[in-house]
Motif scaffolding. Structure first.
Motif, mmCIF file in Angstrom:
data_model
loop_
_atom_site.group_PDB
_atom_site.id
_atom_site.type_symbol
_atom_site.label_atom_id
_atom_site.label_comp_id
_atom_site.label_asym_id
_atom_site.label_seq_id
_atom_site.Cartn_x
_atom_site.Cartn_y
_atom_site.Cartn_z
ATOM 1 N N LEU A 95 27.020 179.228 135.118
ATOM 2 C CA LEU A 95 26.320 179.457 133.852
ATOM 3 C C LEU A 95 26.828 178.521 132.760
ATOM 4 O O LEU A 95 26.046 177.965 131.990
ATOM 5 N N VAL A 96 28.137 178.347 132.696
ATOM 6 C CA VAL A 96 28.719 177.484 131.663
ATOM 7 C C VAL A 96 28.375 176.020 131.919
ATOM 8 O O VAL A 96 28.004 175.285 130.996
ATOM 9 N N LEU A 97 28.477 175.597 133.159
ATOM 10 C CA LEU A 97 28.268 174.176 133.474
ATOM 11 C C LEU A 97 26.797 173.765 133.483
ATOM 12 O O LEU A 97 26.455 172.652 133.085
ATOM 13 N N GLN A 98 25.924 174.665 133.959
ATOM 14 C CA GLN A 98 24.522 174.289 134.125
ATOM 15 C C GLN A 98 23.562 175.004 133.188
ATOM 16 O O GLN A 98 22.407 174.616 133.073
ATOM 17 N N GLY A 99 24.002 176.105 132.591
ATOM 18 C CA GLY A 99 23.115 176.862 131.711
ATOM 19 C C GLY A 99 22.224 177.848 132.439
ATOM 20 O O GLY A 99 21.490 178.606 131.817
ATOM 21 N N VAL A 100 22.275 177.818 133.770
ATOM 22 C CA VAL A 100 21.538 178.778 134.597
ATOM 23 C C VAL A 100 22.481 179.293 135.675
ATOM 24 O O VAL A 100 23.421 178.608 136.067
ATOM 25 N N GLY A 101 22.203 180.495 136.149
ATOM 26 C CA GLY A 101 23.042 181.103 137.171
ATOM 27 C C GLY A 101 22.676 180.635 138.570
ATOM 28 O O GLY A 101 21.808 179.768 138.749
ATOM 29 N N PRO A 102 23.310 181.220 139.579
ATOM 30 C CA PRO A 102 23.066 180.799 140.961
ATOM 31 C C PRO A 102 21.639 181.051 141.440
ATOM 32 O O PRO A 102 21.176 180.406 142.364
ATOM 33 N N LEU A 103 20.933 181.972 140.783
ATOM 34 C CA LEU A 103 19.539 182.241 141.135
ATOM 35 C C LEU A 103 18.580 181.614 140.123
ATOM 36 O O LEU A 103 17.443 182.057 139.979
ATOM 37 N N SER A 104 19.057 180.601 139.406
ATOM 38 C CA SER A 104 18.273 179.883 138.394
ATOM 39 C C SER A 104 17.846 180.773 137.232
ATOM 40 O O SER A 104 16.800 180.561 136.626
ATOM 41 N N VAL A 105 18.660 181.765 136.917
ATOM 42 C CA VAL A 105 18.407 182.646 135.785
ATOM 43 C C VAL A 105 19.086 182.038 134.562
ATOM 44 O O VAL A 105 20.275 181.712 134.618
ATOM 45 N N PRO A 106 18.364 181.864 133.445
ATOM 46 C CA PRO A 106 18.969 181.292 132.244
ATOM 47 C C PRO A 106 20.113 182.159 131.711
ATOM 48 O O PRO A 106 20.123 183.375 131.912
ATOM 49 N N TRP A 107 21.051 181.532 131.010
ATOM 50 C CA TRP A 107 22.244 182.246 130.557
ATOM 51 C C TRP A 107 21.901 183.402 129.612
ATOM 52 O O TRP A 107 22.567 184.428 129.642
ATOM 53 N N GLN A 108 20.862 183.254 128.802
ATOM 54 C CA GLN A 108 20.492 184.341 127.892
ATOM 55 C C GLN A 108 20.042 185.568 128.678
ATOM 56 O O GLN A 108 20.420 186.700 128.366
ATOM 57 N N SER A 109 19.251 185.341 129.701
ATOM 58 C CA SER A 109 18.785 186.428 130.550
ATOM 59 C C SER A 109 19.957 187.055 131.305
ATOM 60 O O SER A 109 20.018 188.278 131.473
ATOM 61 N N SER A 110 20.901 186.227 131.744
ATOM 62 C CA SER A 110 22.091 186.732 132.438
ATOM 63 C C SER A 110 22.911 187.626 131.525
ATOM 64 O O SER A 110 23.391 188.685 131.942
ATOM 65 N N LEU A 111 23.079 187.208 130.289
ATOM 66 C CA LEU A 111 23.847 188.007 129.333
ATOM 67 C C LEU A 111 23.180 189.349 129.068
ATOM 68 O O LEU A 111 23.839 190.397 129.088
ATOM 69 N N VAL A 112 21.876 189.334 128.864
ATOM 70 C CA VAL A 112 21.137 190.583 128.657
ATOM 71 C C VAL A 112 21.221 191.456 129.907
ATOM 72 O O VAL A 112 21.390 192.682 129.821
ATOM 73 N N GLY A 113 21.129 190.853 131.076
ATOM 74 C CA GLY A 113 21.232 191.605 132.326
ATOM 75 C C GLY A 113 22.584 192.276 132.491
ATOM 76 O O GLY A 113 22.676 193.441 132.888
ATOM 77 N N ALA A 114 23.661 191.555 132.172
ATOM 78 C CA ALA A 114 25.009 192.128 132.277
ATOM 79 C C ALA A 114 25.179 193.285 131.310
ATOM 80 O O ALA A 114 25.706 194.347 131.680
ATOM 81 N N LEU A 115 24.736 193.107 130.071
ATOM 82 C CA LEU A 115 24.849 194.176 129.078
ATOM 83 C C LEU A 115 23.998 195.387 129.464
ATOM 84 O O LEU A 115 24.425 196.533 129.295
ATOM 85 N N THR A 116 22.816 195.126 129.997
ATOM 86 C CA THR A 116 21.936 196.214 130.428
ATOM 87 C C THR A 116 22.542 196.982 131.598
ATOM 88 O O THR A 116 22.540 198.220 131.602
#
Length: 151
Positions: A42-63
């Motif tokens: 997420l830090v290096l590419q801005g997307v996660g391993p499943l091509s999920v953007p970092w903003q969506s990842s953050l919301v997903g973790a908090l949810t």
């Protein structure tokens, strides 16, 4: 490369489920095995391993954490289950975590019905089911569905 990532995620989910089934706990080491590479990507590419953007990842973790925390406070889930939901939310992002929690709830309900059928109501009332098994199953279902294009 995408198939390798999917396979690794499914293997990891099976490992989490096996650990919770056997020891009724989610090892922090297994959580770190997914958390650290996910954060790095997420830090290096801005997307996660499943091509999920970092903003969506953050919301997903908090949810994931927010929706499982009340059950922890009511002593229905363990702390490892809450941490697991947060890590899974980081990987799946939003709305993947919502679908994952829905699938996990259905799996946990089926596990409860099986326990009632096998043990009877009196014995099943005090049984503590391994919630990480259901969370890992829901995660696996969503990962496979993301790969096949449903989500």
């Amino acid at each position: 490369m995408e198939d390798v990532i999917i396979g690794a995620l499914l293997f990891w989910a099976a490992s989490i489920a096996a650990a919770d089934w056997r020891w009724r706990r989610v090892p922090n080491l297994l959580l770190l095995v997914l958390l650290l590479p996910t954060v790095a990507v997420l830090v290096l590419q801005g997307v996660g391993p499943l091509s999920v953007p970092w903003q969506s990842s953050l919301v997903g973790a908090l949810t994931g954490a927010a929706l499982t925390l009340p059950s922890y406070l009511l002593k229905r889930l363990g702390a490892g289950d809450v941490k697991l939901a947060a890590v899974l939310g980081l990987v799946l992002g939003w709305p993947g975590i919502g679908w994952m929690l829905l699938c996990a709830a259905l799996l946990l309900g089926l596990m409860s019905l099986a326990a009632l059928r096998l043990l009877g109501f009196a014995n099943a009332r005090t049984l503590r089911l391994p919630a990480a098994v259901a969370l890992a199953g829901g995660f696996s279902a969503v990962v496979v569905n993301m790969k096949t294009g449903w989500l």
